[in-house]
Write a protein that holds these residues in place. Structure first.
Motif, PDB file in Angstrom:
ATOM      1  N   TYR A  86      47.727  39.302  54.575  1.00 42.49           N
ATOM      2  CA  TYR A  86      48.269  40.340  53.683  1.00 42.49           C
ATOM      3  C   TYR A  86      48.672  41.532  54.525  1.00 42.49           C
ATOM      4  CZ  TYR A  86      45.810  37.469  50.267  1.00 42.49           C
ATOM      5  OH  TYR A  86      45.370  36.405  49.511  1.00 42.49           O
ATOM      6  N   ASP A  87      49.662  42.283  54.035  1.00 40.94           N
ATOM      7  CA  ASP A  87      50.142  43.427  54.806  1.00 40.94           C
ATOM      8  C   ASP A  87      49.334  44.698  54.540  1.00 40.94           C
ATOM      9  OD1 ASP A  87      50.952  44.059  52.267  1.00 40.94           O
ATOM     10  OD2 ASP A  87      53.108  44.123  52.717  1.00 40.94           O
ATOM     11  N   ARG A  88      48.279  44.582  53.765  1.00 43.90           N
ATOM     12  CA  ARG A  88      47.430  45.748  53.524  1.00 43.90           C
ATOM     13  C   ARG A  88      46.481  45.936  54.703  1.00 43.90           C
ATOM     14  NH1 ARG A  88      47.846  46.439  47.876  1.00 43.90           N
ATOM     15  NH2 ARG A  88      49.802  45.389  47.323  1.00 43.90           N
ATOM     16  N   PRO A  89      46.256  47.170  55.140  1.00 44.43           N
ATOM     17  CA  PRO A  89      45.350  47.389  56.273  1.00 44.43           C
ATOM     18  C   PRO A  89      43.895  47.120  55.892  1.00 44.43           C
ATOM     19  CG  PRO A  89      46.010  49.483  55.328  1.00 44.43           C
ATOM     20  CD  PRO A  89      46.837  48.433  54.643  1.00 44.43           C
ATOM     21  N   TYR A  90      43.136  46.666  56.866  1.00 46.38           N
ATOM     22  CA  TYR A  90      41.702  46.491  56.654  1.00 46.38           C
ATOM     23  C   TYR A  90      41.021  47.842  56.871  1.00 46.38           C
ATOM     24  CZ  TYR A  90      36.854  45.140  57.172  1.00 46.38           C
ATOM     25  OH  TYR A  90      35.493  45.050  57.013  1.00 46.38           O
ATOM     26  N   LEU A  91      40.368  48.333  55.849  1.00 46.26           N
ATOM     27  CA  LEU A  91      39.748  49.658  55.931  1.00 46.26           C
ATOM     28  C   LEU A  91      38.260  49.574  55.587  1.00 46.26           C
ATOM     29  CD1 LEU A  91      42.569  51.647  54.080  1.00 46.26           C
ATOM     30  CD2 LEU A  91      42.176  51.527  56.556  1.00 46.26           C
ATOM     31  N   ALA A  92      37.615  48.551  56.125  1.00 40.36           N
ATOM     32  CA  ALA A  92      36.171  48.349  55.912  1.00 40.36           C
ATOM     33  C   ALA A  92      35.837  48.384  54.420  1.00 40.36           C
ATOM     34  CB  ALA A  92      35.370  49.367  56.705  1.00 40.36           C
ATOM     35  N   GLY A  93      34.921  49.263  54.028  1.00 41.71           N
ATOM     36  CA  GLY A  93      34.496  49.326  52.635  1.00 41.71           C
ATOM     37  C   GLY A  93      35.578  49.757  51.672  1.00 41.71           C
ATOM     38  N   GLN A  94      36.696  50.262  52.179  1.00 45.90           N
ATOM     39  CA  GLN A  94      37.816  50.686  51.330  1.00 45.90           C
ATOM     40  C   GLN A  94      38.938  49.650  51.315  1.00 45.90           C
ATOM     41  OE1 GLN A  94      37.417  53.520  49.543  1.00 45.90           O
ATOM     42  NE2 GLN A  94      35.394  53.558  50.510  1.00 45.90           N
ATOM     43  N   SER A  95      38.663  48.460  51.797  1.00 45.79           N
ATOM     44  CA  SER A  95      39.689  47.421  51.896  1.00 45.79           C
ATOM     45  C   SER A  95      40.163  46.976  50.519  1.00 45.79           C
ATOM     46  CB  SER A  95      39.142  46.207  52.655  1.00 45.79           C
ATOM     47  OG  SER A  95      40.010  45.106  52.535  1.00 45.79           O
ATOM     48  N   GLN A  96      41.463  47.058  50.293  1.00 41.48           N
ATOM     49  CA  GLN A  96      42.025  46.603  49.024  1.00 41.48           C
ATOM     50  C   GLN A  96      41.883  45.092  48.875  1.00 41.48           C
ATOM     51  OE1 GLN A  96      46.057  47.964  48.497  1.00 41.48           O
ATOM     52  NE2 GLN A  96      45.528  50.125  48.753  1.00 41.48           N
ATOM     53  N   VAL A  97      42.001  44.361  49.971  1.00 34.96           N
ATOM     54  CA  VAL A  97      41.865  42.913  49.894  1.00 34.96           C
ATOM     55  C   VAL A  97      40.429  42.542  49.528  1.00 34.96           C
ATOM     56  CG1 VAL A  97      42.045  40.734  51.160  1.00 34.96           C
ATOM     57  CG2 VAL A  97      43.750  42.540  51.518  1.00 34.96           C
ATOM     58  N   LEU A  98      39.459  43.211  50.120  1.00 34.85           N
ATOM     59  CA  LEU A  98      38.061  42.950  49.780  1.00 34.85           C
ATOM     60  C   LEU A  98      37.809  43.261  48.310  1.00 34.85           C
ATOM     61  CD1 LEU A  98      35.167  42.230  50.561  1.00 34.85           C
ATOM     62  CD2 LEU A  98      34.859  44.605  51.334  1.00 34.85           C
ATOM     63  N   ASP A  99      38.315  44.390  47.837  1.00 37.18           N
ATOM     64  CA  ASP A  99      38.168  44.720  46.413  1.00 37.18           C
ATOM     65  C   ASP A  99      38.814  43.658  45.532  1.00 37.18           C
ATOM     66  OD1 ASP A  99      36.831  47.031  47.050  1.00 37.18           O
ATOM     67  OD2 ASP A  99      38.563  48.365  46.763  1.00 37.18           O
ATOM     68  N   ALA A 100      39.969  43.160  45.962  1.00 36.94           N
ATOM     69  CA  ALA A 100      40.682  42.150  45.177  1.00 36.94           C
ATOM     70  C   ALA A 100      39.901  40.837  45.132  1.00 36.94           C
ATOM     71  CB  ALA A 100      42.066  41.918  45.763  1.00 36.94           C
ATOM     72  N   VAL A 101      39.255  40.489  46.239  1.00 38.62           N
ATOM     73  CA  VAL A 101      38.429  39.276  46.275  1.00 38.62           C
ATOM     74  C   VAL A 101      37.280  39.391  45.282  1.00 38.62           C
ATOM     75  CG1 VAL A 101      36.771  37.990  47.675  1.00 38.62           C
ATOM     76  CG2 VAL A 101      39.012  38.587  48.630  1.00 38.62           C
ATOM     77  N   ILE A 102      36.576  40.512  45.323  1.00 36.84           N
ATOM     78  CA  ILE A 102      35.418  40.694  44.439  1.00 36.84           C
ATOM     79  C   ILE A 102      35.854  40.703  42.979  1.00 36.84           C
ATOM     80  CG2 ILE A 102      33.618  42.327  43.780  1.00 36.84           C
ATOM     81  CD1 ILE A 102      33.434  43.091  46.761  1.00 36.84           C
ATOM     82  N   SER A 103      36.952  41.398  42.683  1.00 39.72           N
ATOM     83  CA  SER A 103      37.459  41.434  41.306  1.00 39.72           C
ATOM     84  C   SER A 103      37.865  40.038  40.835  1.00 39.72           C
ATOM     85  CB  SER A 103      38.649  42.387  41.198  1.00 39.72           C
ATOM     86  OG  SER A 103      38.255  43.717  41.460  1.00 39.72           O
ATOM     87  N   SER A 104      38.479  39.280  41.717  1.00 38.34           N
ATOM     88  CA  SER A 104      38.920  37.933  41.350  1.00 38.34           C
ATOM     89  C   SER A 104      37.728  37.025  41.058  1.00 38.34           C
ATOM     90  CB  SER A 104      39.767  37.333  42.476  1.00 38.34           C
ATOM     91  OG  SER A 104      40.933  38.100  42.680  1.00 38.34           O
TER      92      SER A 104
END
Length: 327
Positions: free
Chosen positions: A232-250
């Motif tokens: 994904y083109d979103r930056p990895y920002l540790a605890g603020q990662s949008q991809v990580l949030d998206a995984v948990i929400s999914s």
């Protein structure tokens, strides 16, 4: 030692209704204590001990209930009386050792743990308990021998390795603490996450080797393990990662169970569900999502359906997030 540690060490005996003359109340009281309901257990035990004031098992159970609600004086009194009536109760000696540890009477704790070992020299926790106290008494070589014996009796057990590491860390012995933690993590990577919140490891926080261990994902996939990756083109920002949030929400929206204790580092994060889910910095300003599982855990069809559902959910969540940001 603190009262919090004391409550973590103390145990209650398994009630034996037959040995206690059919005392079903004791079995129920033990279950209530196990379920962290000491006040209800006390009601039952007070009634029982009014009828049987010299029952050592009832006294031991009641002492544990008293300790759980913070009434140390009554707890000690019942424990002493229980040991007076039945000095062959191993659990009572273990509880006495816990009290001595809480009072920082390490010599007394060593004696009590020694009594427990005399009563059952085959118990797996003998060497761990005694080794811990020897370490607190700065008898390092003797403690090391005890820990070696404990690990020999528990080969391949990540919990055993972790407990030895935690005890060494508590006393600031970085080298054996890190070596044993590294072995524990190799057996079960969740031991690394556990160490992050274990106050026993605080003395090692300034150790570069310890920090390297905490921030290194040394996991190796078994041969034949299914793996799916998406960038994904979103930056990895540790605890603020949008991809990580998206995984948990999914995962939540799909009703898939997952471990809520996510491990997050500056370069990667791990989520455990039926899958091992790694979200990491791809080194080029984006984020990589990796899904994997042990070989044979899923059929090819199950794997495809599961990963497609999760990846689709992540895409939807990222798109929703993007729309919110641009509105």
């Amino acid at each position: 030692m603190t009262a919090a540690l004391l409550l973590g060490v103390l145990g209650a005996p398994a009630a034996d209704p037959a040995a206690a003359g059919g005392a079903a109340d004791l079995a129920e009281a033990a279950a209530l204590i196990e379920d962290s309901r000491p006040e209800e257990a006390l009601d039952l035990l007070n009634r029982w001990l009014k009828k049987k004031p010299k029952d050592p098992q009832g006294l031991l159970l009641r002492s544990t209930a008293h300790f759980m609600i913070g009434d140390l004086e009554k707890g000690k009194r019942d424990l002493d009386r229980s040991l007076e009536l039945d000095p062959r109760s191993r659990q009572a000696w273990l509880n006495r050792a816990a009290l001595e540890l809480a009072d920082e009477d390490y010599a007394g704790a060593l004696e009590a743990f020694g009594q427990a070992e005399t009563l059952d020299d085959s118990a797996a926790d003998n060497s761990l308990n005694i080794g811990t106290v020897l370490l607190l008494l700065d008898r390092f070589d003797e403690a090391a021998k005890r820990f070696k014996d404990y690990l020999t009796r528990n080969p391949g057990d990540p919990q055993a390795r972790y407990l030895v590491a935690s005890n060494y860390a508590m006393r600031g012995f970085a080298q054996p603490a890190i070596a044993n933690l590294r072995r524990a993590v190799a057996l079960d990577e969740r031991m690394r996450r556990r160490a992050r919140t274990d106050p026993n490891f605080a003395p090692l926080n300034e150790s570069p080797d310890y920090q390297e261990l905490l921030n290194t994902d040394g996991f190796r996939h078994a041969r034949g393990a299914p793996i799916a990756r998406q960038s994904y083109d979103r930056p990895y920002l540790a605890g603020q990662s949008q991809v990580l949030d998206a995984v948990i929400s999914s995962l939540q929206l799909a009703g898939q169970a997952f471990d809520p204790q996510v491990e997050v580092t500056p370069r990667w994060a791990l989520v455990w569900s039926d899958l091992r889910i790694k979200v990491s910095d791809d080194g080029a300003g984006g984020t990589q999502l990796e899904l994997s599982a042990p070989p044979g855990r899923f059929s090819p069809g199950q794997w495809q359906a599961l990963t497609e559902q999760l990846l689709r959910g992540v895409t939807v969540q990222l798109h929703t997030h993007y729309r919110r940001d641009t509105d």
